[in-house]
Design an enzyme around this catalytic site. Structure first.
Site, PDB file in Angstrom:
ATOM      1  N   HIS A  29      66.235  11.071  75.450  1.00  9.99           N
ATOM      2  CA  HIS A  29      67.243  12.096  75.777  1.00  9.99           C
ATOM      3  C   HIS A  29      67.705  12.878  74.554  1.00  9.99           C
ATOM      4  O   HIS A  29      68.660  13.647  74.640  1.00  9.99           O
ATOM      5  CB  HIS A  29      68.436  11.453  76.485  1.00  9.99           C
ATOM      6  CG  HIS A  29      68.105  11.008  77.867  1.00  9.99           C
ATOM      7  ND1 HIS A  29      68.117  11.870  78.948  1.00  9.99           N
ATOM      8  CD2 HIS A  29      67.714   9.809  78.345  1.00  9.99           C
ATOM      9  CE1 HIS A  29      67.763  11.206  80.038  1.00  9.99           C
ATOM     10  NE2 HIS A  29      67.512   9.947  79.704  1.00  9.99           N
ATOM     11  N   SER A  48      71.100   6.833  78.343  1.00 10.07           N
ATOM     12  CA  SER A  48      70.805   7.746  79.437  1.00 10.07           C
ATOM     13  C   SER A  48      71.860   7.786  80.532  1.00 10.07           C
ATOM     14  O   SER A  48      71.967   8.781  81.236  1.00 10.07           O
ATOM     15  CB  SER A  48      69.446   7.398  80.055  1.00 10.07           C
ATOM     16  OG  SER A  48      69.394   6.039  80.427  1.00 10.07           O
ATOM     17  N   LYS A  99      61.125  15.231  79.554  1.00 11.43           N
ATOM     18  CA  LYS A  99      62.505  15.695  79.797  1.00 11.43           C
ATOM     19  C   LYS A  99      62.675  17.085  79.183  1.00 11.43           C
ATOM     20  O   LYS A  99      62.233  18.052  79.782  1.00 11.43           O
ATOM     21  CB  LYS A  99      63.489  14.651  79.263  1.00 11.43           C
ATOM     22  CG  LYS A  99      63.305  13.298  79.975  1.00 11.43           C
ATOM     23  CD  LYS A  99      64.345  12.283  79.553  1.00 11.43           C
ATOM     24  CE  LYS A  99      63.998  10.885  79.991  1.00 11.43           C
ATOM     25  NZ  LYS A  99      64.113  10.643  81.428  1.00 11.43           N
TER      26      LYS A  99
HETATM   27  N1  PMP Z   1      63.604   5.980  77.694  1.00  8.70           N
HETATM   28  C1  PMP Z   1      64.736   6.473  78.209  1.00  8.70           C
HETATM   29  C2  PMP Z   1      66.021   6.263  77.472  1.00  8.70           C
HETATM   30  C3  PMP Z   1      64.707   7.206  79.413  1.00  8.70           C
HETATM   31  O1  PMP Z   1      65.824   7.684  79.949  1.00  8.70           O
HETATM   32  C4  PMP Z   1      63.473   7.397  80.072  1.00  8.70           C
HETATM   33  C5  PMP Z   1      63.350   8.189  81.357  1.00  8.70           C
HETATM   34  N2  PMP Z   1      64.123   7.756  82.396  1.00  8.70           N
HETATM   35  C6  PMP Z   1      62.329   6.851  79.500  1.00  8.70           C
HETATM   36  C7  PMP Z   1      62.417   6.163  78.309  1.00  8.70           C
HETATM   37  C8  PMP Z   1      60.991   7.002  80.157  1.00  8.70           C
HETATM   38  O2  PMP Z   1      60.467   8.255  79.935  1.00  8.70           O
HETATM   39  P1  PMP Z   1      59.357   8.857  80.935  1.00  8.70           P
HETATM   40  O3  PMP Z   1      60.103   9.455  82.076  1.00  8.70           O
HETATM   41  O4  PMP Z   1      58.638   9.845  80.092  1.00  8.70           O
HETATM   42  O5  PMP Z   1      58.515   7.725  81.346  1.00  8.70           O
END
Ligand code: PMP
Length: 391
Positions: A208, A180, A239
């Site tokens: 992502h 990310s 997302k």
């Molecule tokens: N895994 C990754 C790689 C992320 O970037 C994120 C979000 N920041 C999440 C999990 C968590 O997802 P959510 O926002 O749906 O809780």
């Protein structure tokens, strides 16, 4: 009231370091442009890859669900909070992902925590990439299994960990599909091959990659042609899907196990009807409007090329996440502020989210940015970058 003075002292230190950030209020809908502090700016910090947060079909589906089923569900899934629409959506999601089953969690974060913390015991080992998301790290903190961290995307280091843990009952290798903060894609094919060689279980977090990579946005497993070879696919509905939630796609057995043992699933109330209905409509959009994903990638190429030509260090991203790496935290914040002055919202990100000395402004273009938006953003980057001495 006394007792929390140590928090104040820490916050003061963050202010001195220049990394204290108040929350930014968005005063409009989440789109290619947003209103912040009364000013319309180009949004380059959301995860709204396909612009689905405001897609008319999804808004309509959410409104219809509220009219028919109300605002909330009133219970956790395992007691009285499973509506037919939850089950139908999970079936649809499993079909989309080409897996036997899927289970929705309240967020991607709780999906990762719920899976990792529940499926392993003391006799197991979890093997994790050092740059995996915080929710994977927290899941690992909660499991009783032993843990091994391998160097980022380093297959030799992963193989070493697999060789050294052969006495374990189960080895779970876990990786982000797309990382990310840097936007690089995990070498999932090679990871799967190693796991097959050593008899380990593979889990990929496609937060992502869902809606971004693979046919119709099916994710990294589809991108690499690995259907049937990855045991656990986690993804987010927050997302590219544009709403809220996380999911686990895998076998029927895995789904049954998680329903009975994953604590965030068991002990937290189910998604409101509007959320589930909008997510379901989003899958229809992915299947019926693939041009959105084409546009996302066209915009990604245009924007990356523009930043590179201007002389920014944009790392090795292979996805719409493009970091503009500047070094110190304070400099990232200064660039972010200068960009805002120039009409662009792109948040600075510093330690501990990224390593010290690797602070950055992280940008994400979307399918709904126009060429004009992106050219204007590049012009703003040129002026702001020169102003704070990054280029
Ligand atoms: N895994 C990754 C790689 C992320 O970037 C994120 C979000 N920041 C999440 C999990 C968590 O997802 P959510 O926002 O749906 O809780």
């Amino acid at each position: 009231m006394q007792g929390l003075e140590h928090l104040e002292r820490e916050i003061e230190a963050w202010r001195k370091e220049g990394v204290f950030r108040p929350l930014t209020e968005i005063e409009s809908e989440q789109g290619a442009r947003v209103v912040i502090r009364g000013k319309e700016v180009i949004q380059l910090s959301s995860n709204n890859y396909l612009g689905l947060t405001t897609h008319p079909r999804m808004k309509e589906a959410a409104l219809e669900a509220v009219r028919t089923y109300g605002a909330g569900t009133g219970s956790v899934r395992t007691i009285a909070g499973t509506f037919s629409m939850h089950e139908r959506f999970e079936e649809k999601l499993a079909e989309f992902k080409h897996t036997e089953a899927a289970l929705v969690f309240q967020s991607g974060f709780t999906a990762n925590v719920g899976v990792i913390a529940s499926i392993l015991g003391e006799e197991d080992v979890v093997i994790s990439d050092e740059l995996n998301h915080a929710s994977i790290i927290d899941g690992i903190r909660l499991t009783k299994a032993s843990r091994r961290i391998y160097r980022h995307a380093d297959l030799d280091d992963l193989e070493k960990a697999l060789k050294e843990t052969q006495s374990a009952r189960t080895r779970l290798v876990v990786t982000d599909g797309v990382f990310s903060m840097d936007g690089d894609i995990a070498p999932l094919k090679e990871i799967v091959e190693l796991c097959e060689k050593y008899g380990a279980v593979v889990m990929v977090d496609d937060a992502h990659a869902s809606g971004v990579l693979g046919k119709n946005g099916r994710g990294t497993v589809d991108h690499f042609g690995l259907h049937g070879r990855v045991h656990i696919q986690v993804g987010t509905l927050s997302k590219a899907i544009g709403v809220l939630g996380g999911y686990v796609a895998g076998s029927r057995i895995l789904r049954e196990y998680l329903i009975h043992r994953a604590r965030p699933f068991l002990f937290s109330t189910s998604h409101p009807p509007a959320v589930t209905a909008a997510c379901s409509a989003a899958l229809d959009v992915l299947l019926e409007e693939p041009e959105l994903i084409d546009r996302l990638w066209k915009n990604t190429r245009f924007f990356k090329e523009g930043l590179r030509k201007l002389g920014f260090d944009i790392g090795d991203s292979q996805t719409p996440i493009t970091p503009v790496i500047v070094g110190e935290g304070a400099k990232a914040m200064a660039l972010s502020d200068a960009l805002f002055e120039e009409g662009v919202y792109a948040q600075g990100i510093a330690y501990p989210t990224v390593p010290k000395g690797k602070a950055r402004v992280r940008t994400i273009v979307t399918a709904i940015h126009t060429r004009e938006d992106l050219q204007q953003a590049l012009d703003a980057f040129e002026r702001a970058g020169k102003k704070v001495g990054v280029i």
